[in-house]
Design a protein around this motif. Structure first.
Motif, short mmCIF file in Angstrom:
data_model
loop_
_atom_site.label_atom_id
_atom_site.label_comp_id
_atom_site.label_asym_id
_atom_site.label_seq_id
_atom_site.Cartn_x
_atom_site.Cartn_y
_atom_site.Cartn_z
N GLU A 190 1.01 -1.11 0.01
CA GLU A 190 0.00 -0.10 -0.02
C GLU A 190 0.97 1.30 -0.02
O GLU A 190 1.71 1.31 0.78
CB GLU A 190 -0.97 0.28 1.41
N PRO A 191 0.60 2.32 -1.04
CA PRO A 191 1.31 3.52 -1.12
C PRO A 191 1.21 4.50 0.22
O PRO A 191 0.02 4.53 0.60
CB PRO A 191 1.21 4.03 -2.24
N TYR A 192 2.29 5.14 0.50
CA TYR A 192 1.95 6.11 1.54
C TYR A 192 1.23 7.21 0.85
O TYR A 192 1.21 7.35 -0.47
CB TYR A 192 3.66 6.82 1.78
N ASP A 193 0.44 7.98 1.40
CA ASP A 193 -0.49 9.02 0.98
C ASP A 193 0.41 9.92 0.34
O ASP A 193 1.06 10.78 0.92
CB ASP A 193 -1.21 9.87 2.13
N PRO A 194 0.30 10.33 -1.07
CA PRO A 194 1.07 11.18 -1.85
C PRO A 194 0.93 12.52 -1.49
O PRO A 194 1.63 13.34 -1.61
CB PRO A 194 0.77 11.01 -3.23
N ALA A 195 -0.09 12.74 -0.59
CA ALA A 195 -0.51 14.10 -0.46
C ALA A 195 0.30 14.67 1.10
O ALA A 195 -0.10 15.65 1.35
CB ALA A 195 -2.01 14.48 -0.06
N HIS A 196 0.55 13.59 1.52
CA HIS A 196 1.47 13.88 2.86
C HIS A 196 2.97 13.79 2.75
O HIS A 196 3.32 12.85 2.22
CB HIS A 196 1.02 12.67 4.01
#
Length: 510
Positions: free
Chosen positions: A123-129
């Motif tokens: 699962e990817p890290y949230d790109p907005a954070h």
């Protein structure tokens, strides 16, 4: 490869008085090397009491630096623990809270006669954070990751090339990392002109199968290859730019596999009466003989790599302004034939990987920085991985990172950590401390809260209370004796937990 005794002689850490730190150096941002091993328990190193395994380089690092006795991972399992480090958020706030996989038997590719997955990763890290490497890159740091990523699947919005990393070599996917002789490794090299993460096929490995006796004819050992890439990266650095390297080694995670060299042979003699394990093909754990020798050898091999990192820093003249940290992503495992009971690898602690008991989350943590971190010091400061983002920002001179990097457009965005730089630099009187530390993990349906000496573990909604001051092994449940303490710690869970439908946990029944 040299024997264990010669490794200590050949790869010594700094032994002479290092240097007088000038005023100019004091204002220079330090280089950072963060060595994160995989599934090493609190009691797996000699400097933490391990009687069977030789770790002379790491022990010497502790003798010349600071050893922490109450340091904690961010989670009791790999991907979410690393997520807390990268995001500066605990596991009740960070987006990635488990080992959610992105690979499917329906989408495969062939390497020789071997079938592998066409897309791999977590699962990817949230790109907005914003994550830690992005912040340090903004500060002018050159950034490298060598080892395991586990922060996004191939082609996702959170691969190293998209998250502030200049150079990456290793495993995008932690499941792929179960094979030490894999079909391929992943690479992203900005300096070489890569525009995205690619697969680098290990041509000599794919001539042989992924499982069974012929697997061990594969010659390309990933741990050594990745480590050599890390050394090459250090070799390319100089004093004109600060750099940060995340060396996320897969050792000593299963499978139990490594070259049959003098390190392994020495342990085969030491553990003459040993065990075998039959393998688990679906998990990519090959059968193994001499399980104890293999596990011990993997830790000593890792120790030799640590010694080589220090040797390279000294060779380049970079040791004088480099802080080196060594730690583990969670507690000890019992996968692939590993035998934590034999090695006493939970030390005095109860529990293993995937558990919020102390053995699953309390980890070895050693910091070294000559003339800054006091040699031979020991700290009982209670902190967790989500404190490392503010610590690195503090050391690097990233000012007011919370105000600068909190995304006001992302609901609930923020950071949970506290800098431990004052403790590292001997300014204990200036060290801010947490009121509590927090963990949750959906796979075993557990919460953990530590406040002072009180520790609450919630399993499938049932609270259990322990006083670590006189019960470090968490044997005596005091929940019925101190319901008021349970209530206070449950209130912390209710405050800190933010629902995430991918990683659901049962709230405490209280």
């Amino acid at each position: 490869m040299k024997t264990n005794k010669s490794l200590l002689a050949a790869l010594p850490l700094v032994v002479a008085p290092l240097y007088a730190y000038s005023k100019a150096h004091k204002t220079q941002a330090p280089n950072i090397i963060f060595i994160l091993c995989d599934d090493m328990g609190y009691g797996d190193l000699a400097c933490y009491g391990q009687p069977y395994i030789s770790t002379p380089n790491i022990d010497r690092m502790a003798a010349e630096g600071m050893r922490f006795t109450q340091a904690y991972a961010g989670s009791p399992v790999s991907a979410p623990s690393r997520a807390t480090l990268m995001t500066g958020q605990h596991s009740g706030h960070t987006h990635v809270r488990g080992n959610k996989e992105y690979w499917s038997a329906e989408h495969t590719v062939k390497y020789g006669n071997n079938t592998d997955f066409a897309v791999v990763g977590q699962e990817p890290y949230d790109p907005a954070h914003k994550i830690l490497p992005e912040m340090l890159k903004d500060r002018g740091y050159r950034t490298g990751v060598f080892g395991k990523w586990a922060g996004g699947y191939e082609g996702s919005a959170s691969t190293p090339d998209k998250r502030g990393i200049d150079e990456f070599y290793g495993y995008i996917c932690q499941f792929q990392a179960h094979l030490y002789y894999p079909n391929f490794l992943n690479r992203f090299s900005r300096s070489a002109g890569d525009t995205a993460v690619v697969r680098e096929v290990l041509e000599d490995n794919i001539k042989y199968p992924m499982f069974g006796p012929d697997y061990f004819k594969r010659p390309q050992y990933s741990a050594r290859i990745i480590h050599d890439k890390a050394l090459e990266w250090i070799d390319s650095q100089d004093a004109s730019h600060p750099f940060v390297g995340f060396f996320t080694y897969t050792l000593p995670h299963a499978e139990l596999a490594q070259p049959d060299d003098e390190i392994l042979e020495e342990y085969k003699k030491k553990f003459f009466v040993d065990k075998t394990w039959g393998g688990q093909e679906g998990s990519r754990y090959n059968p193994v003989e001499h399980t104890h020798a293999h596990f011990a050898g993997m830790i000593t091999r890792l120790d030799s790599y640590v010694g080589e990192v220090f040797a390279k820093l000294r060779e380049k003249g970079l040791d004088k302004n480099t802080i080196v940290i060594f730690t583990s992503d969670n507690g000890p495992h019992e996968e692939g034939g590993a035998d934590p009971e034999y090695f006493g690898r939970d030390g005095k602690l109860r529990g293993l990987k995937r558990q919020c008991y102390e053995g699953g989350i309390r980890i070895p943590f050693i910091a070294w920085w000559p003339e800054h971190i006091k040699a031979g010091s020991v700290s009982d400061l209670q902190f967790a991985f989500y404190d490392l983002m503010p610590t690195f920002c503090d050391l690097a001179g990233v000012k007011d990172f919370r105000r600068r990097y909190t995304n006001k457009q992302l609901p609930g965005d923020g950071f949970d950590g506290i800098s431990i730089a004052p403790t590292l630099l001997g300014n204990d009187d200036k060290q801010q401390k947490h009121d509590h530390l927090y963990w949750e993990f959906h796979e075993t349906d557990q919460f953990g809260v530590r406040r002072g000496d009180w520790k609450l573990v919630v399993v499938k909604g049932e609270p259990r209370l322990y006083n670590l001051a006189n019960d470090i092994h968490e044997d005596n449940d005091l929940a019925a004796v101190h319901p008021e303490i349970v209530r206070e710690l449950v209130d912390i869970i209710k405050k800190e937990h933010r629902d995430n439908p991918m990683f659901e946990v049962t709230m405490p029944k209280f």
